[in-house]
Design a protein around this motif. Structure first.
Motif, PDB file in Angstrom:
ATOM      1  N   GLY A  98       0.845  -1.186   0.000  1.00 16.67           N
ATOM      2  CA  GLY A  98       0.000   0.000   0.000  1.00 16.67           C
ATOM      3  C   GLY A  98       0.882   1.239   0.000  1.00 16.67           C
ATOM      4  O   GLY A  98       2.051   1.178   0.378  1.00 16.67           O
ATOM      5  N   TRP A 115      -4.640   7.060   1.437  1.00 20.22           N
ATOM      6  CA  TRP A 115      -4.193   5.674   1.395  1.00 20.22           C
ATOM      7  C   TRP A 115      -4.605   5.045   0.068  1.00 20.22           C
ATOM      8  O   TRP A 115      -5.764   5.159  -0.341  1.00 20.22           O
ATOM      9  CB  TRP A 115      -4.808   4.888   2.555  1.00 20.22           C
ATOM     10  CG  TRP A 115      -4.452   3.444   2.527  1.00 20.22           C
ATOM     11  CD1 TRP A 115      -5.272   2.391   2.256  1.00 20.22           C
ATOM     12  CD2 TRP A 115      -3.159   2.878   2.768  1.00 20.22           C
ATOM     13  NE1 TRP A 115      -4.577   1.221   2.312  1.00 20.22           N
ATOM     14  CE2 TRP A 115      -3.261   1.497   2.622  1.00 20.22           C
ATOM     15  CE3 TRP A 115      -1.907   3.430   3.078  1.00 20.22           C
ATOM     16  CZ2 TRP A 115      -2.181   0.635   2.786  1.00 20.22           C
ATOM     17  CZ3 TRP A 115      -0.827   2.578   3.236  1.00 20.22           C
ATOM     18  CH2 TRP A 115      -0.973   1.196   3.105  1.00 20.22           C
ATOM     19  N   ASP A 117      -4.600   1.342  -1.519  1.00 19.35           N
ATOM     20  CA  ASP A 117      -4.461  -0.066  -1.161  1.00 19.35           C
ATOM     21  C   ASP A 117      -4.001  -0.862  -2.381  1.00 19.35           C
ATOM     22  O   ASP A 117      -4.641  -0.829  -3.428  1.00 19.35           O
ATOM     23  CB  ASP A 117      -5.802  -0.597  -0.654  1.00 19.35           C
ATOM     24  CG  ASP A 117      -5.674  -1.914   0.061  1.00 19.35           C
ATOM     25  OD1 ASP A 117      -5.045  -2.846  -0.481  1.00 19.35           O
ATOM     26  OD2 ASP A 117      -6.206  -2.020   1.180  1.00 19.35           O
ATOM     27  N   ARG A 119      -4.195  -3.916  -2.941  1.00 19.32           N
ATOM     28  CA  ARG A 119      -5.094  -5.000  -3.349  1.00 19.32           C
ATOM     29  C   ARG A 119      -6.127  -4.520  -4.355  1.00 19.32           C
ATOM     30  O   ARG A 119      -6.771  -5.321  -5.009  1.00 19.32           O
ATOM     31  CB  ARG A 119      -5.784  -5.603  -2.117  1.00 19.32           C
ATOM     32  CG  ARG A 119      -4.788  -6.300  -1.190  1.00 19.32           C
ATOM     33  CD  ARG A 119      -5.410  -6.642   0.126  1.00 19.32           C
ATOM     34  NE  ARG A 119      -5.735  -5.391   0.840  1.00 19.32           N
ATOM     35  CZ  ARG A 119      -6.182  -5.340   2.078  1.00 19.32           C
ATOM     36  NH1 ARG A 119      -6.371  -6.447   2.752  1.00 19.32           N
ATOM     37  NH2 ARG A 119      -6.449  -4.178   2.642  1.00 19.32           N
ATOM     38  N   ASP A 126      -8.724   6.292  -0.482  1.00 16.48           N
ATOM     39  CA  ASP A 126      -9.559   6.479   0.702  1.00 16.48           C
ATOM     40  C   ASP A 126      -9.725   7.974   0.959  1.00 16.48           C
ATOM     41  O   ASP A 126      -8.874   8.778   0.569  1.00 16.48           O
ATOM     42  CB  ASP A 126      -8.910   5.822   1.917  1.00 16.48           C
ATOM     43  CG  ASP A 126      -9.084   4.314   1.945  1.00 16.48           C
ATOM     44  OD1 ASP A 126      -9.857   3.790   1.120  1.00 16.48           O
ATOM     45  OD2 ASP A 126      -8.451   3.669   2.799  1.00 16.48           O
TER      46      ASP A 126
END
Length: 192
Positions: A98, A115, A117, A119, A126
């Protein structure tokens, strides 16, 4: 003499009107920059080993914690007005990455942090958390959602030394009346 006074008065009114119009078109004076917190994240620059502990389920009355390690490498951006962290999380079911991005706002004296991520890197960032440091502790806030419901998010940076620091995240499902700590990260400076 009376004519000169009337002419002078008319000229003064015209000058005053011209100044008023120019003042209305001019932008308001800029608020003085607040640079007091510009270097608050300098402690984080460099390479770190991190011990993480997080709840498996947030705001679910769970006390089932998972522990894992990771690393973070933080670099300054824009001559110190921002920084970026490349995070690796070594979870038991597989590692992921991340990126944290922070920027300082000299008008508010606050930092914003986003943030991304690993994945879902093509997903949305975010919502930023915003806040500042006081008394050696950084406290940051945001509004977000969890399982479709609004939550208040709080993160703190504390226990900061040249070789260590602690990050903690908590959620509130009741607008900030009660908080559940759901993730802690203890940082140790990586040896070179």
């Amino acid at each position: 003499m009376h004519a000169l006074t009337a002419t002078t008065t008319a000229l003064l009114f015209a000058l005053a009107a011209s100044n008023a119009a120019a003042t209305q078109d001019a932008p308001p004076p800029a608020k003085p920059a607040n640079l007091a917190g510009l270097h608050d994240f300098d402690f984080l620059v460099g390479d770190w080993r991190v011990s993480h502990r997080k709840l498996r389920e947030r705001l679910a009355n769970s006390d089932d914690w998972v522990e894992f390690d990771g690393t973070i490498s933080v670099r300054k951006l824009m001559d110190g007005w921002g920084n970026v962290g490349d995070n690796v999380f070594n979870l038991p079911d597989g590692a992921y990455r991340g990126a944290s991005l922070r920027a300082y706002d000299p008008q508010t004296g606050q930092w914003s942090s986003w943030w991304l991520d690993g994945r879902n890197p093509a997903g949305n960032l975010d919502p930023p958390i915003r806040g500042a440091f006081a008394g050696g502790v950084g406290t940051f806030w945001a509004d977000d959602t969890l399982r479709g419901k609004p939550v208040r998010v709080r993160t703190t940076w504390s226990r900061i030394t040249p070789a260590s620091a602690r990050w903690e995240q908590a959620y509130s499902g009741d607008g900030g009346k009660t908080w559940e700590v759901n993730w802690t990260s203890d940082f140790q400076r990586a040896e070179r």
